[in-house]
Enzyme design. Structure first.
Site, short mmCIF file in Angstrom:
data_model
loop_
_atom_site.label_atom_id
_atom_site.label_comp_id
_atom_site.label_asym_id
_atom_site.label_seq_id
_atom_site.Cartn_x
_atom_site.Cartn_y
_atom_site.Cartn_z
CE LYS A 3 3.14 4.19 0.72
NZ LYS A 3 1.67 4.39 0.62
CB THR A 4 4.94 5.33 -6.07
OG1 THR A 4 4.84 4.12 -5.31
CG2 THR A 4 5.71 5.06 -7.35
#
Length: 352
Positions: free
Chosen positions: A78-79
């Site tokens: 996600k990051t």
């Protein structure tokens, strides 16, 4: 108080000083192993294709990208997506944490300093307090904020216009997001676990970045013990590299990888010591279950949250244990993994 400059998408142009030195090597390795472009990411190809269309369309129209919500278990990228998207758009990036935004005043500097088309990444967005959530609604929809000045009868509200920007939210628990906030994200993507072959490719690619020799069998071994999660893959690879550096002249072979993982108490299913203690407690003390999680936690002298948030998710996904209405219970696969035989006639008793 002077505000830190915005974090630009280009790491080489980041003007902020390094706040700490004791973990600089780890951070440098993390940055080196993390893909810098979406095209370089292994896995999550369906998510990549959809986000690429949204990014390309925004670039062609020269408009801000729609707000994006990324959800899924920890360590799946996600990051990485959130940092690669601003690079693809060539716009600045600001990073905040939902837990750190305790009041609207904490969020206000990020909003007022947002440049045209820039990205504000809020990690663990489900941890935003209700007041901060509501403060974000007009900012996300109308690019404005309402600020109250003064108190009592002398109070007045000032409407401040913001430059159009994009919010990228990441969460491991999307169910905790309120519906009004969740519905304000035009793009919502769920990240799933990686296949064995995708993890093997990650091991081989990152081994080159770490300048360590590794063969295919060793890469497969590390991948198989990584729980379908790239973050765990990288952690396992670093440990095996360290072991090989001190015990095997820096070359990773299958025997070296197996010995290194055995020293971590990681078995062929990727279970560590805590996972096996959990399963063995259900088998030895509670005869395979069913048993409540509180009873297991008390027996192990461990917090219930540790079991439900850290231990159980992978064991459930690996089908080694189930959650029944009466409590946790080992499956036939769980008995087999522990080298035990399921009790005769094992199964839920009939209601009739």
């Amino acid at each position: 108080m002077a505000r830190e400059p915005l974090l630009n998408g280009d790491d080489d142009q980041d003007p902020r000083p390094e706040p700490e030195k004791f973990s600089s090597l780890t951070r440098e390795e993390d940055a080196a192993l993390r893909p810098q472009r979406m095209e370089d990411m292994i896995g999550q190809r369906a998510v990549y294709e959809r986000l690429k269309i949204a990014v390309d369309a925004a670039r062609i129209r020269q408009e801000p990208l729609g707000h994006i919500l990324l959800d899924g278990p920890p360590g799946l990228g996600k990051t990485t997506f959130a940092t690669c998207i601003p690079r693809a758009l060539d716009v600045p990036l600001q990073i905040a944490s939902g837990a750190a935004l305790a009041a609207p005043k904490d969020l206000l500097p990020y909003l007022t300093n947002a440049e045209e088309g820039s990205v504000l990444f809020i990690d663990e967005i489900h941890r935003l307090p209700k007041a901060v959530e509501e403060f974000m609604y007009p900012a996300m929809e109308d690019f404005r904020v309402d600020i109250t000045l003064g108190e009592g009868v002398n109070a007045r509200t000032v409407n401040m216009a913001l430059r159009p920007f994009t919010v990228i939210g990441a969460t491991t628990r999307t169910g905790l997001l309120s519906a009004p906030l969740r519905d304000r994200f035009q793009v919502r993507e769920h990240l799933d676990f990686y296949s064995l072959d995708e993890l093997r490719q990650i091991v081989e690619r990152n081994a080159k970045k770490l300048k360590v020799d590794i063969d295919r069998e060793s890469a497969l071994k590390i991948a198989a013990c990584s729980r379908g999660t790239p973050r765990i893959t990288n952690n396992r690879l670093r440990w095996v590299r360290d072991y090989a550096t001190t015990k095997a002249d820096g070359k990773i072979t299958l025997a070296v990888a197996e010995a290194a993982l055995a020293m971590l108490s990681v078995d062929q299913e990727g279970l560590d010591g805590q996972d096996r203690k959990y399963l063995e407690t259900i088998l030895r003390v509670f005869h395979g279950g069913p048993v409540g999680v509180e009873a297991i936690a008390h027996t192990l002298n461990t917090a219930v949250d540790t079991l439900t948030d850290e231990v159980e998710p992978y064991l459930l996904r690996a089908e080694l244990v189930i959650r029944s209405p009466r409590g946790r219970k080992l499956t036939a696969k769980g008995f087999e993994h522990l080298g035990a035989t399921p009790p005769a006639g094992d199964g839920e008793a009939s209601l009739f």
